[in-house]
Design a protein around this motif. Structure first.
Motif, PDB file in Angstrom:
ATOM      1  N   ALA A  75       0.849  -1.193   0.000  1.00 54.14           N
ATOM      2  CA  ALA A  75       0.000   0.000   0.000  1.00 54.14           C
ATOM      3  C   ALA A  75       0.884   1.241   0.000  1.00 54.14           C
ATOM      4  O   ALA A  75       1.695   1.435   0.911  1.00 54.14           O
ATOM      5  N   THR A  76       0.721   2.077  -1.013  1.00 44.69           N
ATOM      6  CA  THR A  76       1.665   3.168  -1.225  1.00 44.69           C
ATOM      7  C   THR A  76       0.946   4.501  -1.374  1.00 44.69           C
ATOM      8  O   THR A  76      -0.070   4.603  -2.061  1.00 44.69           O
ATOM      9  N   LEU A  77       1.499   5.511  -0.733  1.00 40.44           N
ATOM     10  CA  LEU A  77       1.023   6.888  -0.886  1.00 40.44           C
ATOM     11  C   LEU A  77       2.033   7.676  -1.712  1.00 40.44           C
ATOM     12  O   LEU A  77       3.246   7.624  -1.448  1.00 40.44           O
ATOM     13  N   TYR A  78       1.527   8.397  -2.688  1.00 44.00           N
ATOM     14  CA  TYR A  78       2.364   9.254  -3.525  1.00 44.00           C
ATOM     15  C   TYR A  78       1.926  10.705  -3.355  1.00 44.00           C
ATOM     16  O   TYR A  78       0.745  10.989  -3.104  1.00 44.00           O
ATOM     17  N   GLU A  79       2.891  11.607  -3.528  1.00 40.80           N
ATOM     18  CA  GLU A  79       2.587  13.032  -3.542  1.00 40.80           C
ATOM     19  C   GLU A  79       2.776  13.555  -4.958  1.00 40.80           C
ATOM     20  O   GLU A  79       3.690  13.119  -5.687  1.00 40.80           O
ATOM     21  N   VAL A  80       1.903  14.476  -5.351  1.00 41.57           N
ATOM     22  CA  VAL A  80       2.030  15.097  -6.665  1.00 41.57           C
ATOM     23  C   VAL A  80       3.171  16.113  -6.594  1.00 41.57           C
ATOM     24  O   VAL A  80       3.093  17.102  -5.855  1.00 41.57           O
TER      25      VAL A  80
END
Length: 630
Positions: free
Chosen positions: A621-626
């Motif tokens: 499960a991964t969170l990315y930032e723009v």
């Protein structure tokens, strides 16, 4: 088990909300037994919660206990006034409620609690079904906006100021939320409260009112419900159908309330109070789910038409004209309402032969459930007794539910089928639940006949025969355990499975949510494929997401990102800027439902997107930032 015990205060809160707002009204009713008072108290309580959700925004109040208390006080005052006005009226004799009924309700409550605790697993295990995504987020939406009005459920319609959706379930659950500590445990606790309390009491209430000459039937009504698989457990394994669950559970109470309102020889203050109670229960049923209210109305048609026939038969010419015109106007209004409420989708088509569907009605084991052998026999005994008592309208009403089920499961003439069952989205599972409304009271009546016969055999000294019959009944009852086992197995393996093989949210993903609750900026807007469970970030943390559900009207920019975010081109950056998206979640390719409405292919494999930078991860499960759209 410790996790469930920790939710005891939340369960007590839910039970209190189901009973206390309407309890003074139930206690003020005259001429009814104690179990009926409890049933009416629950019905009025939910009617008060439903009315409060509408009134609160009109008064400029946030949703909470205060608007519920204000509406409750008004309702109590009206009920007390009517009771005082009728204090000199002739006393209407009340039926007695024996201790055996309370023992039966207590046993049913305990039984359902055990079944649901085993089936759900942990109070922190979310429903992994398609509609669970919407309902969990809708509870958070109510809590975040402070508005539980069914006219303002705009969660999937950003930019809209009004939109109707029945919100009784979400309003009730949001009141339990502060005690439960989270949307998921609050939802599971309310599920237990509704199934374990409302459903057994509803069955006892309608059975006591309809079969007053057989008070023992009310004892068995809460217990025979364990043998009917489709409702309520089926609604947790299909959908998940939380609004339909609470609405359908109220149908028996509404039927009983209408019968009490039209009982003979009631002084006008008492009748007025009973009519207002029926209206309150109708409000709760309709804002639980409109299809439940329409289902109750169609099941009440035989009673209403029977009363109209009696009035016309006994009255003069003028009475017949008035009754005839009333029936004609009412019929046109009902058909018009039925047609207008039709939400047919043609998504679910008939799958059975007429013989299969008829057999399922006969055994009261619809929708392909494992067939138990006792319930159908008890229903036939109950039908026989009701015919002897000339309760024809009850039998016709049960026939109506059977016809609706046959239409849903078998009828090949699709326009006619959709007209008949379109208010349930042509969904056979939802229609099948109506079979329980009369099937279970009739089965309870049949069981009371069997018990009376066993007592007679025992008193006559034929104890061997009685013991043999008890053994046979026990064996027949045991055949229903297979359906119960199947429901529990599906709950544990699919509906509430919460591990690495879950079809929706996984523990790693929930752990990431926990970190993001404090880790994300307050103004963050997160995008992710809702079918992977990413949309539940809103329910778990309160942080805004682009897609809180699979379907909705999110706009052209959201649709473009759903298809092409991973490409990271100029059009994607323009859409990101327009919406204000700051982060993205990638929960892999496991989805809780095969998508055939909207394509979210652009929200997968986000590690390939040049405009995104990974900022947090738990497992896969991964969170990315723009970061690449400056």
């Amino acid at each position: 088990m410790n996790a469930w015990l920790a939710q005891t205060p939340a369960l007590v809160t839910a039970l209190a909300l189901l009973v206390i707002p309407g309890l003074p009204v139930g206690l003020l009713l005259r001429g009814v037994s104690a179990v009926v008072r409890l049933g009416m108290s629950i019905g009025v309580s939910l009617g008060i919660v439903a009315a409060s959700s509408l009134v609160a925004p009109v008064l400029g109040m946030r949703w909470g206990l205060l608007p519920v208390g204000i509406v409750s006080a008004v309702v109590w005052a009206v009920a007390a006034t009517l009771r005082l006005l009728g204090r000199r009226s002739a006393t209407v004799p009340a039926g007695r409620t024996g201790g055996a009924v309370w023992l039966a309700i207590a046993a049913a409550f305990a039984g359902w609690v055990v079944i649901l605790v085993v089936g759900i697993g942990s109070p922190n295990d979310p429903s992994q079904l398609y509609d669970g995504l919407f309902h969990l987020n809708a509870v958070e939406f109510v809590a975040a906006t402070g508005d539980a009005s069914p006219l303002h459920m705009t969660m999937v319609l950003p930019g809209h100021s009004t939109s109707f959706y029945p919100t009784l379930w979400h309003a009730l659950t949001s009141l339990v939320l502060p005690v439960a500590g989270g949307v998921v445990p609050a939802t599971n606790v309310v599920t237990i409260a509704v199934i374990a309390l409302v459903w057994p009491v509803a069955m006892a209430t309608v059975t006591r009112v309809v079969f007053p000459s057989w008070p023992a039937a009310a004892i068995w009504a809460p217990l025979v419900g364990f043998a009917f698989s489709v409702f309520p457990l089926g609604f947790l394994n299909w959908g998940v159908l939380y609004p339909n669950l609470i609405g359908t559970a109220l149908i028996p109470i509404l039927i009983a309330a209408v019968l009490l309102a039209f009982a003979p020889a009631i002084p006008w203050p008492g009748r007025t109070l009973r009519l207002l109670v029926a209206l309150a229960v109708a409000a709760g049923t309709g804002l639980g789910h409109p299809s439940a209210l329409l289902g109750a109305l169609v099941l009440l048609l035989p009673f209403v038409l029977g009363r109209a026939w009696e009035a016309a038969r006994r009255g003069g010419s003028a009475t017949r004209v008035v009754v005839g015109l009333s029936v004609a106007v009412g019929s046109v209004a009902f058909v018009s309402l039925w047609s207008k409420a039709n939400v047919t989708t043609h998504e679910w088509l008939p799958t059975q032969t007429i013989a299969q569907a008829s057999g399922e009605v006969l055994f009261l084991s619809p929708v392909g459930r494992s067939t138990g052998l006792l319930l159908g026999i008890l229903v036939l005994l109950g039908v026989w007794r009701a015919a002897r008592e000339r309760l024809w309208w009850v039998l016709v009403s049960y026939l109506v539910s059977a016809v609706l089920y046959l239409a849903s499961a078998w009828l090949p003439v699709l326009p006619l089928r959709s007209f008949l069952v379109g208010i349930w989205y042509d969904d056979t599972t939802r229609v099948a639940a109506l079979l329980a409304i009369w099937g279970l009271p009739l089965a309870a009546l049949g069981m009371s006949l069997v018990v009376d016969r066993l007592h007679a055999l025992w008193r006559a000294g034929r104890r061997v025969t009685a013991i043999v019959l008890i053994g046979v009944i026990a064996l027949l009852a045991a055949t229903h355990l297979l359906a119960l086992r199947n429901d529990l197995r599906y709950m544990r393996d699919v509906s509430y499975r919460f591990d690495g093989a879950s079809q929706g949210l996984s523990p790693d993903e929930a752990a990431l949510f926990e970190r993001l609750e404090a880790g994300l900026p307050e103004d963050a807007l997160v995008i992710g494929d809702p079918l992977t469970g990413a949309g539940l970030l809103f329910a778990y943390t309160g942080h805004d997401v682009v897609f809180p559900h699979v379907t909705g009207r999110y706009g052209a920019d959201a649709a473009l990102l759903a298809r092409t975010l991973v490409e990271g081109d100029a059009a994607v950056c323009d859409a990101i800027e327009n919406l204000g998206v700051t982060h993205a979640l990638d929960f892999g390719d496991t989805v809780l439902f095969q998508n055939h409405y909207t394509t979210y292919d652009g929200l997968h494999d986000l590690d390939e997107a040049s405009i995104l930078t990974e900022v947090d991860r738990v497992g896969d499960a991964t969170l990315y930032e723009v970061t690449g759209c400056d």
